[in-house]
Write an enzyme that holds these catalytic residues in place. Structure first.
Site, PDB file in Angstrom:
ATOM      1  N   ARG A  14       0.801  -1.219   0.000  1.00 31.46           N
ATOM      2  CA  ARG A  14       0.000   0.000   0.000  1.00 31.46           C
ATOM      3  C   ARG A  14       0.843   1.284   0.000  1.00 31.46           C
ATOM      4  O   ARG A  14       0.338   2.374  -0.206  1.00 31.46           O
ATOM      5  CB  ARG A  14      -0.968  -0.025   1.198  1.00 31.46           C
ATOM      6  CG  ARG A  14      -2.053  -1.081   1.060  1.00 31.46           C
ATOM      7  CD  ARG A  14      -2.740  -1.418   2.379  1.00 31.46           C
ATOM      8  NE  ARG A  14      -1.959  -2.324   3.203  1.00 31.46           N
ATOM      9  CZ  ARG A  14      -2.363  -2.818   4.379  1.00 31.46           C
ATOM     10  NH1 ARG A  14      -3.542  -2.483   4.859  1.00 31.46           N
ATOM     11  NH2 ARG A  14      -1.598  -3.630   5.070  1.00 31.46           N
ATOM     12  N   GLY A 142      -7.849  -4.184  12.748  1.00 33.49           N
ATOM     13  CA  GLY A 142      -8.600  -5.258  13.370  1.00 33.49           C
ATOM     14  C   GLY A 142      -9.425  -4.718  14.535  1.00 33.49           C
ATOM     15  O   GLY A 142      -9.019  -3.756  15.187  1.00 33.49           O
ATOM     16  N   GLU A 157     -10.365  -9.063  11.682  1.00 35.09           N
ATOM     17  CA  GLU A 157      -9.759  -8.139  10.715  1.00 35.09           C
ATOM     18  C   GLU A 157     -10.854  -7.368   9.986  1.00 35.09           C
ATOM     19  O   GLU A 157     -11.950  -7.878   9.759  1.00 35.09           O
ATOM     20  CB  GLU A 157      -8.916  -8.911   9.699  1.00 35.09           C
ATOM     21  CG  GLU A 157      -7.615  -9.418  10.249  1.00 35.09           C
ATOM     22  CD  GLU A 157      -6.806  -8.327  10.916  1.00 35.09           C
ATOM     23  OE1 GLU A 157      -6.317  -7.426  10.228  1.00 35.09           O
ATOM     24  OE2 GLU A 157      -6.672  -8.355  12.166  1.00 35.09           O
ATOM     25  N   ASN A 230       0.478   2.072   6.765  1.00 36.80           N
ATOM     26  CA  ASN A 230       0.293   1.207   5.595  1.00 36.80           C
ATOM     27  C   ASN A 230       0.418   2.006   4.298  1.00 36.80           C
ATOM     28  O   ASN A 230       0.815   1.465   3.276  1.00 36.80           O
ATOM     29  CB  ASN A 230      -1.064   0.527   5.636  1.00 36.80           C
ATOM     30  CG  ASN A 230      -1.182  -0.427   6.819  1.00 36.80           C
ATOM     31  OD1 ASN A 230      -0.200  -1.044   7.223  1.00 36.80           O
ATOM     32  ND2 ASN A 230      -2.363  -0.518   7.397  1.00 36.80           N
TER      33      ASN A 230
HETATM   34  C1  UD1 Z   1      -2.383  -5.705  11.432  1.00 37.31           C
HETATM   35  C2  UD1 Z   1      -3.336  -6.546  12.294  1.00 37.31           C
HETATM   36  C3  UD1 Z   1      -4.540  -5.709  12.653  1.00 37.31           C
HETATM   37  C4  UD1 Z   1      -4.107  -4.475  13.393  1.00 37.31           C
HETATM   38  C5  UD1 Z   1      -3.042  -3.678  12.615  1.00 37.31           C
HETATM   39  C6  UD1 Z   1      -2.419  -2.654  13.502  1.00 37.31           C
HETATM   40  C7  UD1 Z   1      -3.103  -8.922  11.734  1.00 37.31           C
HETATM   41  C8  UD1 Z   1      -3.670 -10.055  11.002  1.00 37.31           C
HETATM   42  N1  UD1 Z   1      -3.717  -7.736  11.601  1.00 37.31           N
HETATM   43  O1  UD1 Z   1      -3.026  -5.402  10.215  1.00 37.31           O
HETATM   44  O2  UD1 Z   1      -5.447  -6.441  13.467  1.00 37.31           O
HETATM   45  O3  UD1 Z   1      -5.196  -3.632  13.690  1.00 37.31           O
HETATM   46  O4  UD1 Z   1      -2.003  -4.531  12.150  1.00 37.31           O
HETATM   47  O5  UD1 Z   1      -1.498  -1.848  12.840  1.00 37.31           O
HETATM   48  O6  UD1 Z   1      -2.104  -9.091  12.422  1.00 37.31           O
HETATM   49  N2  UD1 Z   1       4.422  -8.787   8.395  1.00 37.31           N
HETATM   50  C9  UD1 Z   1       5.412  -9.751   8.338  1.00 37.31           C
HETATM   51  N3  UD1 Z   1       5.190 -10.879   7.631  1.00 37.31           N
HETATM   52  C10 UD1 Z   1       4.033 -11.121   6.983  1.00 37.31           C
HETATM   53  C11 UD1 Z   1       3.007 -10.137   7.042  1.00 37.31           C
HETATM   54  C12 UD1 Z   1       3.238  -8.987   7.766  1.00 37.31           C
HETATM   55  O7  UD1 Z   1       6.490  -9.560   8.932  1.00 37.31           O
HETATM   56  O8  UD1 Z   1       3.924 -12.184   6.373  1.00 37.31           O
HETATM   57  C13 UD1 Z   1       4.690  -7.527   9.153  1.00 37.31           C
HETATM   58  C14 UD1 Z   1       4.606  -6.300   8.283  1.00 37.31           C
HETATM   59  O9  UD1 Z   1       5.888  -6.004   7.752  1.00 37.31           O
HETATM   60  C15 UD1 Z   1       4.119  -5.239   9.249  1.00 37.31           C
HETATM   61  C16 UD1 Z   1       3.336  -6.005  10.286  1.00 37.31           C
HETATM   62  O10 UD1 Z   1       3.696  -7.377  10.138  1.00 37.31           O
HETATM   63  O11 UD1 Z   1       5.192  -4.553   9.883  1.00 37.31           O
HETATM   64  C17 UD1 Z   1       1.826  -5.854  10.128  1.00 37.31           C
HETATM   65  O12 UD1 Z   1       1.436  -6.292   8.837  1.00 37.31           O
HETATM   66  P1  UD1 Z   1       0.358  -5.488   7.981  1.00 37.31           P
HETATM   67  O13 UD1 Z   1       0.179  -6.194   6.703  1.00 37.31           O
HETATM   68  O14 UD1 Z   1       0.732  -4.065   7.935  1.00 37.31           O
HETATM   69  O15 UD1 Z   1      -0.940  -5.710   8.872  1.00 37.31           O
HETATM   70  P2  UD1 Z   1      -2.236  -4.795   8.926  1.00 37.31           P
HETATM   71  O16 UD1 Z   1      -3.083  -5.085   7.753  1.00 37.31           O
HETATM   72  O17 UD1 Z   1      -1.857  -3.404   9.186  1.00 37.31           O
HETATM   73 CA    CA Z   2       0.081  -2.328   9.272  1.00 39.06          CA
END
Ligand code: UD1
Ligand code: CA
Length: 456
Positions: A14, A142, A157, A230
């Site tokens: 994003r 979430g 979510e 994001n």
């Molecule tokens: C996530 C939460 C959501 C919360 C929000 C808060 C989950 C499923 N959702 O959503 O409930 O309100 O954050 O900011 O956890 N990442 C990895 N590996 C992966 C996927 C993600 O390391 O395979 C890391 C990303 O780099 C990031 C973080 O995890 O730093 C969060 O991932 P992101 O995709 O931004 O989650 P959100 O959709 O924001």
């Molecule tokens: Ca995030």
């Protein structure tokens, strides 16, 4: 032992960027650095950072930080999601440790909040605790679903939420505290049966709940801390809050900031007491400003050291040193590697580069001083040019103490003007000017009487 697992492997789609999301900057520092610092300042003994997308750049950027990297395999053949990311660190989790999970894209979180979360978790003898906040607009986050008694049931979510659930304002921060043993056993049970086909760490809450474990939510005092990044719109939002935090800190420490909303001070900058910062000023990197300074409107100072009682107006200073009581500008430019002594005046439209200037010297208007060693008490007239470049190489000019360089002169380097040497206005100096002598290097004036009338 208390440890943290910081998730930073995501793609950051994003952001629409070639730069890994967590390396984008907020007030001059990478997003991830704030999270690592908060984690360390909360005395978490080991800090694991999960990397994947942009792994090489992230590792390079943080090579001097005391953290442990763990790589999440990325690609079509691998699963994805915050739960899968945490699984990468499963071997490092000891049964009796407290595990804090942090997302690398939430830079506003503070060490104080992490400490409070851990305290709450321990006091309530929870197996898992999530940090939550009430947001006016929780779109994209979430949501926390509670039962009639107010006990947390699950985290849903945004993409999986029903219309009813979308109305809930209590938001998941993405920050949790788990008992090591419980986290490990729950991680083995999460699946990717959801709208995004991802392994969600948020499912651990439901799994613990179903097992009959104690699960709680700690509601944060200041909801602004949980804002994640994001998109670039959220990047600008976090930048605004961070800017406000930095400026408030300086104001509480005794610095006047006329308009904090358009004063941009990076988090690494140090400013002395009773200095006044006018609007439009940008202070970046390892800049140090002394006490009682006036940093004027629309000035930019990068990686520079400014003494006490210095006044700078509408000017740019890069990688340079400015001594006490100097006045700079308006519209002056100190380029890298200038070292100015005390009580110096660099006036309007003066450019200085890679030069030292001694105490009490002046260049009040329209001059270029490049690759020079200027002594004390020197006067550099209007329009003087230090001619330092012949198209191939650069050469230095030396102007010794108390010399006077008349207006509109050129000093063709390499050249020396000795002590009290006096260069007549309009001279082009190619040879040494000896101590205490006058040097005139220009064509003589010729007056032709009656010339104008004769021509007509
Ligand atoms: C996530 C939460 C959501 C919360 C929000 C808060 C989950 C499923 N959702 O959503 O409930 O309100 O954050 O900011 O956890 N990442 C990895 N590996 C992966 C996927 C993600 O390391 O395979 C890391 C990303 O780099 C990031 C973080 O995890 O730093 C969060 O991932 P992101 O995709 O931004 O989650 P959100 O959709 O924001
Ligand atoms: Ca995030």
């Amino acid at each position: 032992m208390n440890i943290s697992i910081i998730l930073a492997a995501g793609e950051g789609t994003r952001m629409n960027s070639n730069v890994p999301k967590v390396l984008h900057k907020v007030c001059g520092r990478p997003i991830l650095e704030y999270v690592i610092d908060a984690s360390k300042n909360a005395n978490l003994e080991k800090n694991y950072v999960i990397v994947g997308h942009g792994e090489k750049e992230i590792k390079e950027k943080f090579k001097d930080h005391d953290i442990i990297f763990k790589t999440q395999p990325i690609g079509k053949n691998y699963p994805y999601g915050t739960g899968y990311a945490v699984m990468q660190a499963i071997d490092y989790i000891e049964d009796n440790s407290n595990v804090i999970i942090l997302y690398g894209d939430t830079p506003l979180i503070t060490d104080k909040t992490i400490l409070k979360l851990m305290e709450y978790h321990k006091k309530n003898k929870n197996n898992g605790t999530v940090l939550t906040a009430f947001l006016d607009d929780p779109t994209g986050y979430g949501r926390i679903v509670r039962d009639e008694k107010g006990h947390i049931l699950k985290i849903v979510e945004d993409k999986d939420a029903t219309e009813e659930e979308k109305k809930l304002k209590e938001t998941n921060s993405g920050i949790y505290c788990f008992n090591g043993k419980d986290l490990k056993s729950a991680l083995k049970k999460i699946d990717n049966n959801n709208a995004q086909g991802e392994y969600y760490i948020t499912d651990v809450i439901t799994i613990l709940k179903e097992k009959g474990n104690r699960v709680g939510a700690y509601i944060i005092d200041d909801p602004r801390e949980i804002h994640g990044i994001n998109s670039r719109i959220q990047l600008a939002f976090c930048e605004k809050i961070m800017r406000e935090r930095i400026n408030h800190k300086h104001m509480l420490e005794g610095i006047t900031i006329i308009n904090p909303e358009n004063t941009y001070i990076e988090s690494s900058v140090i400013i002395g007491k009773d200095s006044i910062i006018y609007p439009g000023t940008i202070l970046t990197g390892d800049t140090i400003v002394g006490e009682d300074c006036i940093i004027g409107e629309n000035s930019r100072i990068e990686n520079s050291k400014i003494g006490n009682k210095v006044e700078i107006y509408s000017s740019t200073i890069t990688e340079s040193k400015v001594g006490d009581r100097c006045t700079i500008g308006p519209y002056a430019h100190l380029r890298p590697n200038c070292n100015l002594g005390k009580d110096i005046k660099i006036g309007n439209f003066v450019e200085v580069k890679n030069s030292t200037i001694g105490d009490g010297s002046k260049a009040s208007h329209l001059a270029y001083i490049g690759d020079a060693d200027v002594g004390e008490g020197v006067n550099i007239g209007c329009g003087v040019i230090f001619v330092n470049y012949n198209g191939h190489s650069k050469f230095r000019t030396v102007v010794e103490d108390n010399a006077f360089i008349g207006s509109n002169s050129n000093l063709i380097a390499p050249v020396i003007v000795r002590k009290r040497g006096y260069v007549a206005a309009g001279s082009t100096i190619t040879d040494e000017v000896s101590e205490g002598s006058l040097s005139i290097a220009r064509a003589r004036q010729v007056n032709k009487d009656g010339w104008v009338d004769k021509k007509r």
